[in-house]
Design a protein around this motif. Structure first.
Motif, PDB file in Angstrom:
ATOM      1  N   TYR A  40       0.921  -1.029  -0.055  1.00  0.00           N
ATOM      2  CA  TYR A  40       0.046   0.071   0.127  1.00  0.00           C
ATOM      3  C   TYR A  40       0.878   1.323   0.085  1.00  0.00           C
ATOM      4  CZ  TYR A  40      -3.855  -3.063   1.011  1.00  0.00           C
ATOM      5  OH  TYR A  40      -5.034  -3.864   0.825  1.00  0.00           O
ATOM      6  N   GLY A  41       0.452   2.118  -0.591  1.00  0.00           N
ATOM      7  CA  GLY A  41       1.262   3.361  -1.084  1.00  0.00           C
ATOM      8  C   GLY A  41       1.735   3.480  -2.298  1.00  0.00           C
ATOM      9  N   GLY A  42       1.573   2.411  -3.134  1.00  0.00           N
ATOM     10  CA  GLY A  42       2.174   2.596  -4.714  1.00  0.00           C
ATOM     11  C   GLY A  42       3.353   2.968  -4.683  1.00  0.00           C
ATOM     12  N   THR A  43       3.628   3.548  -6.073  1.00  0.00           N
ATOM     13  CA  THR A  43       4.812   3.783  -6.526  1.00  0.00           C
ATOM     14  C   THR A  43       5.519   4.851  -5.744  1.00  0.00           C
ATOM     15  OG1 THR A  43       4.409   2.994  -8.846  1.00  0.00           O
ATOM     16  CG2 THR A  43       6.337   4.821  -8.556  1.00  0.00           C
ATOM     17  N   CYS A  44       4.918   5.992  -5.292  1.00  0.00           N
ATOM     18  CA  CYS A  44       5.489   7.237  -4.725  1.00  0.00           C
ATOM     19  C   CYS A  44       5.579   6.874  -3.392  1.00  0.00           C
ATOM     20  CB  CYS A  44       4.388   8.301  -4.641  1.00  0.00           C
ATOM     21  SG  CYS A  44       4.666   9.674  -3.749  1.00  0.00           S
ATOM     22  N   VAL A  45       5.123   6.288  -2.763  1.00  0.00           N
ATOM     23  CA  VAL A  45       5.530   5.917  -1.241  1.00  0.00           C
ATOM     24  C   VAL A  45       6.754   4.719  -1.117  1.00  0.00           C
ATOM     25  CG1 VAL A  45       4.824   5.054   1.209  1.00  0.00           C
ATOM     26  CG2 VAL A  45       3.491   6.756  -0.209  1.00  0.00           C
ATOM     27  N   ILE A  46       6.433   3.615  -1.907  1.00  0.00           N
ATOM     28  CA  ILE A  46       7.263   2.350  -1.874  1.00  0.00           C
ATOM     29  C   ILE A  46       8.464   2.425  -2.679  1.00  0.00           C
ATOM     30  CG2 ILE A  46       7.330  -0.038  -1.716  1.00  0.00           C
ATOM     31  CD1 ILE A  46       5.243   1.147   0.468  1.00  0.00           C
ATOM     32  N   ARG A  47       8.285   2.783  -3.904  1.00  0.00           N
ATOM     33  CA  ARG A  47       9.280   2.871  -4.812  1.00  0.00           C
ATOM     34  C   ARG A  47       9.633   4.108  -5.797  1.00  0.00           C
ATOM     35  NH1 ARG A  47       4.896  -0.163  -6.378  1.00  0.00           N
ATOM     36  NH2 ARG A  47       5.127  -1.537  -4.877  1.00  0.00           N
ATOM     37  N   GLY A  48       9.102   5.186  -5.186  1.00  0.00           N
ATOM     38  CA  GLY A  48       9.076   6.270  -6.121  1.00  0.00           C
ATOM     39  C   GLY A  48       9.691   7.679  -5.284  1.00  0.00           C
ATOM     40  N   CYS A  49       8.691   8.570  -5.332  1.00  0.00           N
ATOM     41  CA  CYS A  49       9.196   9.806  -4.693  1.00  0.00           C
ATOM     42  C   CYS A  49       9.752  10.129  -3.439  1.00  0.00           C
ATOM     43  CB  CYS A  49       8.308  10.880  -5.086  1.00  0.00           C
ATOM     44  SG  CYS A  49       6.477  10.502  -5.070  1.00  0.00           S
ATOM     45  N   VAL A  50       9.022   9.301  -2.535  1.00  0.00           N
ATOM     46  CA  VAL A  50       9.324   9.421  -1.216  1.00  0.00           C
ATOM     47  C   VAL A  50      10.707   8.670  -0.985  1.00  0.00           C
ATOM     48  CG1 VAL A  50       8.821   8.611   1.160  1.00  0.00           C
ATOM     49  CG2 VAL A  50       7.202   9.415  -0.241  1.00  0.00           C
ATOM     50  N   PRO A  51      10.936   7.643  -1.025  1.00  0.00           N
ATOM     51  CA  PRO A  51      12.585   7.048  -1.036  1.00  0.00           C
ATOM     52  C   PRO A  51      13.545   7.897  -1.962  1.00  0.00           C
ATOM     53  CG  PRO A  51      11.162   5.432  -2.230  1.00  0.00           C
ATOM     54  CD  PRO A  51      10.256   6.295  -1.762  1.00  0.00           C
ATOM     55  N   LYS A  52      13.062   8.383  -3.019  1.00  0.00           N
ATOM     56  CA  LYS A  52      13.890   8.904  -3.734  1.00  0.00           C
ATOM     57  C   LYS A  52      14.482  10.364  -3.092  1.00  0.00           C
ATOM     58  CE  LYS A  52      12.309  11.833  -6.602  1.00  0.00           C
ATOM     59  NZ  LYS A  52      11.347  12.287  -7.641  1.00  0.00           N
ATOM     60  N   LYS A  53      13.382  11.194  -2.817  1.00  0.00           N
ATOM     61  CA  LYS A  53      13.880  12.243  -1.990  1.00  0.00           C
ATOM     62  C   LYS A  53      14.481  12.142  -0.741  1.00  0.00           C
ATOM     63  CE  LYS A  53      13.207  16.716  -1.783  1.00  0.00           C
ATOM     64  NZ  LYS A  53      12.022  17.572  -1.580  1.00  0.00           N
ATOM     65  N   LEU A  54      14.332  10.995   0.051  1.00  0.00           N
ATOM     66  CA  LEU A  54      15.316  10.687   1.150  1.00  0.00           C
ATOM     67  C   LEU A  54      16.764  10.388   0.536  1.00  0.00           C
ATOM     68  CD1 LEU A  54      12.884   8.611   3.244  1.00  0.00           C
ATOM     69  CD2 LEU A  54      13.567  10.864   3.896  1.00  0.00           C
ATOM     70  N   MET A  55      16.741   9.888  -0.514  1.00  0.00           N
ATOM     71  CA  MET A  55      18.264   9.639  -1.247  1.00  0.00           C
ATOM     72  C   MET A  55      18.817  10.753  -1.570  1.00  0.00           C
ATOM     73  SD  MET A  55      17.695   5.769  -2.984  1.00  0.00           S
ATOM     74  CE  MET A  55      19.624   5.705  -3.291  1.00  0.00           C
ATOM     75  N   VAL A  56      18.025  11.974  -2.153  1.00  0.00           N
ATOM     76  CA  VAL A  56      18.373  13.292  -2.635  1.00  0.00           C
ATOM     77  C   VAL A  56      18.848  13.814  -1.370  1.00  0.00           C
ATOM     78  CG1 VAL A  56      17.700  15.443  -3.509  1.00  0.00           C
ATOM     79  CG2 VAL A  56      16.862  13.443  -4.593  1.00  0.00           C
ATOM     80  N   PHE A  57      18.282  13.819  -0.227  1.00  0.00           N
ATOM     81  CA  PHE A  57      18.879  14.461   0.963  1.00  0.00           C
ATOM     82  C   PHE A  57      20.272  13.893   1.420  1.00  0.00           C
ATOM     83  CE2 PHE A  57      14.144  15.315   2.332  1.00  0.00           C
ATOM     84  CZ  PHE A  57      14.041  16.412   1.795  1.00  0.00           C
ATOM     85  N   ALA A  58      20.295  12.376   1.280  1.00  0.00           N
ATOM     86  CA  ALA A  58      21.553  11.738   1.865  1.00  0.00           C
ATOM     87  C   ALA A  58      22.692  12.254   0.989  1.00  0.00           C
ATOM     88  CB  ALA A  58      21.239  10.329   1.774  1.00  0.00           C
ATOM     89  N   SER A  59      22.267  12.070  -0.381  1.00  0.00           N
ATOM     90  CA  SER A  59      23.413  12.659  -1.287  1.00  0.00           C
ATOM     91  C   SER A  59      23.980  13.870  -1.432  1.00  0.00           C
ATOM     92  CB  SER A  59      22.787  12.216  -2.764  1.00  0.00           C
ATOM     93  OG  SER A  59      21.987  13.054  -3.286  1.00  0.00           O
ATOM     94  N   GLY A  60      23.137  14.954  -0.633  1.00  0.00           N
ATOM     95  CA  GLY A  60      23.599  16.293  -0.673  1.00  0.00           C
ATOM     96  C   GLY A  60      24.533  16.850   0.517  1.00  0.00           C
ATOM     97  N   TYR A  61      24.709  15.684   1.546  1.00  0.00           N
ATOM     98  CA  TYR A  61      25.665  16.032   2.412  1.00  0.00           C
ATOM     99  C   TYR A  61      27.093  16.270   2.296  1.00  0.00           C
ATOM    100  CZ  TYR A  61      21.573  15.791   5.515  1.00  0.00           C
ATOM    101  OH  TYR A  61      20.227  15.946   6.344  1.00  0.00           O
TER     102      TYR A  61
END
Length: 453
Positions: A40-61
């Motif tokens: 539940y949560g679909g592409t955005c929550v499970i395999r899309g924008c949410v985990p991607k944005k967290l990876m964007v944050f991680a990669s900016g440090y």
């Protein structure tokens, strides 16, 4: 008394399907069932924008640490611990999925952890063998990444797998020029992975404003991404623990992983749709009218499965319009005009409305641009460029497009989008007093057009 098991049966537990189901059940009192075969949560929550944005944050440090040093802080980044990050990421996605399940249950929606297929205009069959009838059926199955068929294509991964690599690779090839490929090129590069990006075309981010595309590409290259345009994969071959890539120029290179982000396809295969009269387009998309209704009057479709505008907030908006149309007796067509969006490349890109190229083909325009180094970066000796751009109609002075390439461009475009959606003119923008010193003040201080067209 209804002769159906449900007033509404939703197939798909992504953002659009869940919103439609819980609003129909919780706010209109409809009896609603929902089936989801995966998470539940679909592409955005499970395999899309949410985990991607967290990876964007991680990669900016690492860049933040380098900037902090330039500001006088005695600090260093050390090594990135992929296992630590991935464990936290998995925990967060589990938490979010739990929220989606609770929202459905709290609204009175009956959920089925099963795949559903269409049997007829009012019946679905679950993979458990059960059949359920409904007055209305809503298709919200979303889409999936597809990897083209070529020699060795089974060795490639997609954006689904990139979140769950067993370890961070030393190097990676990302194939594609759209926003998903370009975002992940920035992410992997920021995490310290030697990153190469192939795109078969002349420039990445096709369909967006050319000036913005050019700036993003040059900044990605400056930050360390090996961007190779007019280049594609010819074949992949196993080479020990690595993958030998032969490109269309005949060059052979070894990579730890090859990720394809070259297209997505609606999840309409083996759903029984065409058999009952639902029309399917060339890309596998469900054909719908402005009210999201299919060729079968009792069956509707929203979100990526319709391949209209494949963005999470759009699917949610389509779900709300569906509920208004079907359950509130207030027909609401879906408005797909002037949708603000953000591309989380590095640098970030926020955009709404027409590109310069699209606007110029439509009518005479004025183009206002400013290109500068942001104060924070410039003070630290950084070279990162910022672009602010307005496209204005010569005839009625309306702002036809706004494009921002800058840190936090996504935050800025959400607010600028309100004005553009309301029909603001260039003179409306000019009347706004600048907030100083911030990057966004440049949007309201561009007095003279850079060019006309």
């Amino acid at each position: 008394m209804s002769t159906f098991d449900f007033d509404l049966f939703v197939i798909g537990g992504g953002s659009g399907g869940v919103r439609a189901a819980r609003v129909a059940a919780g706010e209109t009192g409809a009896k609603v069932g929902l089936a989801e075969e995966d998470r539940y949560g679909g592409t955005c929550v499970i395999r899309g924008c949410v985990p991607k944005k967290l990876m964007v944050f991680a990669s900016g440090y690492p860049e933040m640490v380098a900037e902090a040093q330039a500001y006088g802080w005695d600090m260093s980044a050390g090594d990135f611990n992929w296992d630590h990050f991935h464990d936290k990421l998995t925990t967060e996605l589990d938490r979010l999925e739990g929220i989606y399940r609770k929202l459905l249950a709290g609204s009175g929606v009956e959920s089925f952890d099963a795949r559903a297929k269409i049997v007829d205009a009012h019946t679905v069959e679950l993979s458990t063998g059960e059949r359920k009838t409904a007055k209305h059926i809503l298709l919200a199955m979303g889409g999936r990444p597809v990897i083209p068929d070529f020699p060795g294509s089974e060795l490639a991964i997609s954006s689904n797998e990139i979140f769950h690599l067993p370890k961070l690779p030393e190097n990676i090839l990302i194939v594609g020029g759209g926003y998903i490929a370009s975002e992940f090129a920035g992410i992997m590069n920021g995490l310290g992975v030697k990153t190469t990006q192939f795109y078969r075309g002349e420039q990445i981010l096709r369909g967006f404003d050319q000036e913005a595309r050019d700036l993003i590409a040059s900044e990605m290259i400056r930050k360390g991404v090996d961007l190779q345009l007019n280049t594609n994969v010819a074949s992949l071959e196993k080479a020990g623990d690595r993958i030998k890539v032969t490109d269309t120029n005949g060059v052979e290179t070894l990579f730890d992983h090859v990720m394809f982000a070259t297209g997505r396809r609606p999840n309409t295969d083996d759903m029984g749709l065409e058999e009952v009269g639902v029309k399917i387009g060339k890309k596998g998309e469900v054909i719908v009218d402005e009210y999201s209704q299919t060729a079968v009057p009792s069956i509707y479709a929203i979100g990526d499965v319709t391949d209209r505008v494949n963005l999470t907030p759009v699917a949610i908006r389509e779900g709300m319009a569906f509920v208004s149309t079907v359950f509130r007796g207030d027909p609401m067509p879906v408005d797909h005009e002037l949708i603000p969006s953000a591309v989380f490349t590095q640098p970030e890109f926020g955009t709404i409305g027409l590109s310069e190229e699209e606007a110029k083909a439509q009518e005479p325009i004025e183009v206002y641009t400013t290109n500068f180094k942001a104060m924070q970066s410039s003070f630290a000796g950084g070279e990162e460029k910022v672009l602010m751009k307005l496209i204005v109609s010569q005839a009625n002075r309306k702002v036809l497009g706004c494009h921002i390439v800058a840190p936090a461009a996504g935050e800025m475009i959400q607010l600028a989008g309100i004005a553009v959606k309301m029909g603001a003119t260039k003179e409306d923008v000019d009347r706004v007093v600048a907030v100083h010193p911030v990057m966004a003040e440049e949007l309201v201080t561009m007095r003279n057009p850079t060019r006309t067209g």
